[in-house]
Scaffold this active site. Structure first.
Site, PDB file in Angstrom:
ATOM      1  N   SER A   1      16.527  21.722 -15.241  1.00 39.13           N
ATOM      2  CA  SER A   1      15.335  22.555 -15.370  1.00 39.13           C
ATOM      3  C   SER A   1      15.756  23.926 -15.883  1.00 39.13           C
ATOM      4  CB  SER A   1      14.671  22.673 -14.005  1.00 39.13           C
ATOM      5  OG  SER A   1      13.969  23.891 -13.900  1.00 39.13           O
TER       6      SER A   1
ATOM      7  N   HIS B   1       0.834  -1.222   0.000  1.00 40.56           N
ATOM      8  CA  HIS B   1       0.000   0.000   0.000  1.00 40.56           C
ATOM      9  C   HIS B   1       0.863   1.265   0.000  1.00 40.56           C
ATOM     10  CE1 HIS B   1      -3.405  -2.619   1.275  1.00 40.56           C
ATOM     11  NE2 HIS B   1      -2.457  -3.217   1.984  1.00 40.56           N
TER      12      HIS B   1
END
Ligand code: ARG
Length: 446
Positions: A279, A157
């Site tokens: 970036s 999970h």
């Protein structure tokens, strides 16, 4: 000289021509080499049954070898007004050899020609995929062995669950590829049967020697039933696409894990700087674009079987032009997957693992089961041990013992990488690529 094989004095509307030819002039270039090989085999067979003289066959072989050279040099083009590769090769033969060129199509149709070209193309490209899968497998096993003692959290999970290791993580993807190789093996074997001689899909009244072309082209066997041979168009591509898709599934999962584990919030893996991109605004960024693109490309590849299915699913027996469209999706898939495999291998070989993950107390709880099992092994009923440890964790006084002992097959302490390697090796070595390659080389020396 007529540029259409089927020209009979009527003119075709140029828009209809453009629509029906579609992208064949560009895509068929990928099939050109195989069209030539098929023609060498077919003309050899025609000579053996008296449909060509020995001199005619030799002249055809010479000219086909020339065309092969032009293809290898990247100079082969499908001319305007010529529909496809099959027409272009026949046109070139007829320009040079006149009537002899016009004889090569006896006992053959473009329907079995394209079937054959696709099989030979696919057989070749599947070899490349298998080699690349094996290389990635080797890189993963090597990393698994190298880092077999480096622990990391295992998740369920996406919650911290139990101890895992980099040995397990890398090795899991290797074993996944061993299963994928089974699909590739089946794909190769299904592909490696000769459809030539099925002609338009119903055979021929000439006494074609299909055994001979099967042998010359290095196929394992033939698609015997001529109707089935034609029915294999689309079916064969779809099944091969399933094999490509299963490899792609393994890769896209690996890519997601790698992106996630590389993020600062996990910090489990470090991609080499040369494998990241920056970036335009944030000076600190080192982004895992390679794995992101790989994930997207591999997700797209997983749609391929379905795309092909939707094109061919509701066709009855016999050839239909619908099948031409499958080439647009199918032919580029091999390069796309291969490129992803090569990228993944390059990075996996260089990826660094964090050996200090477990020093961070946020992962302490993953040792809870170890503690429960220790108490159970000493005789406390499992459920009581579970409760005792659970209460300790709730109260904030659980101190984990980070020594772990997992010994069964496939666990942290006993990865069984050798056994996994044997599974892979058995499948990989069962595919006799050399038989096909040798036959192709021999055809060019005829
Ligand atoms: N370009 C065609 C294809 O890929 C070749 C076969 C043409 N056959 C025909 N009957 N029109 O399917």
């Amino acid at each position: 000289m007529a540029k259409k094989l089927w020209e009979k004095g009527t003119t075709v509307n140029p828009e209809i021509e453009r629509f029906t030819v579609g992208r064949d002039r560009e895509l068929d270039l990928l099939l050109a080499r195989y069209d030539v090989l098929g023609s060498i085999a077919h003309s050899t067979m025609l000579e053996s049954i008296g449909m060509l003289s020995t001199d005619e066959m030799k002249a055809l072989h010479n000219e086909l070898r020339n065309i092969h050279g032009i293809i290898e040099n990247g100079k082969f083009v499908i001319e305007e007004d010529v529909e496809d590769v099959h027409s272009q090769v026949e046109l070139m033969l007829t320009r040079r050899l006149g009537d002899t060129g016009k004889k090569i199509h006896s006992g053959r149709s473009r329907n079995d020609q394209v079937l054959l070209d696709l099989k030979l193309f696919t057989r070749n490209r599947l070899q490349g995929i298998c080699h690349s899968v094996k290389k990635l497998f080797d890189a993963l096993i090597e990393q698994s062995d190298r880092h077999k003692d480096v622990l990391m959290p295992g998740y369920t999970h996406l919650q911290v669950a139990m101890p895992s290791s980099f040995g397990l993580w890398f090795g899991a993807y290797a074993e996944s590829l061993a299963d994928d190789m089974l699909f590739l093996q089946a794909a190769y074997r299904m592909c490696n049967r000769n459809p030539l001689g099925s002609a338009a899909g119903y055979g021929s009244s000439f006494p074609l020697n299909r055994e001979m072309t099967t042998e010359l082209l290095g196929f394992d066997n033939m698609n015997y039933n001529v109707v089935y041979a034609q029915m294999g168009r689309g079916k064969c591509e779809k099944n091969i696409a399933f094999a490509l898709a299963t490899v792609a599934g393994t890769l896209s999962k690996l890519a997601f894990d790698a992106c996630m584990f590389n993020s600062q919030n996990f910090g489990f893996l470090k991609l080499p700087a040369e494998c990241t991109t920056g970036s335009s605004i944030m000076p600190h960024k080192k982004n895992p674009d390679v794995f992101e693109l790989l994930r997207a490309k591999c997700n797209r590849l997983q749609a391929l079987p379905n795309d092909i299915l939707l094109i061919m699913n509701n066709l009855p027996t016999g050839y239909f032009r619908d099948l031409q469209i499958i080439k647009e999706l199918f032919l580029p898939a091999f390069d796309s997957l291969n490129e992803c495999l090569e990228m993944a291998t390059y990075i996996i070989k260089r990826i660094e693992v964090n050996k200090e993950i477990l020093n961070d107390s946020r992962y302490d709880a993953m040792f809870s089961v170890e503690e429960v099992n220790r108490l159970a092994a000493e005789g406390m009923p499992f459920r009581d041990a579970y409760r005792k440890v659970g209460l300790e964790i709730e109260a904030g006084d659980f101190t984990p013992c980070k020594e772990i002992h997992h010994t069964h097959e496939g666990s942290i302490g006993n990865l069984c990488n050798e056994e996994i390697g044997t599974i892979m090796e058995n499948i990989y070595s069962s595919m006799d690529f050399e038989k096909a390659n040798k036959a192709e080389r021999a055809l060019l020396e005829r």
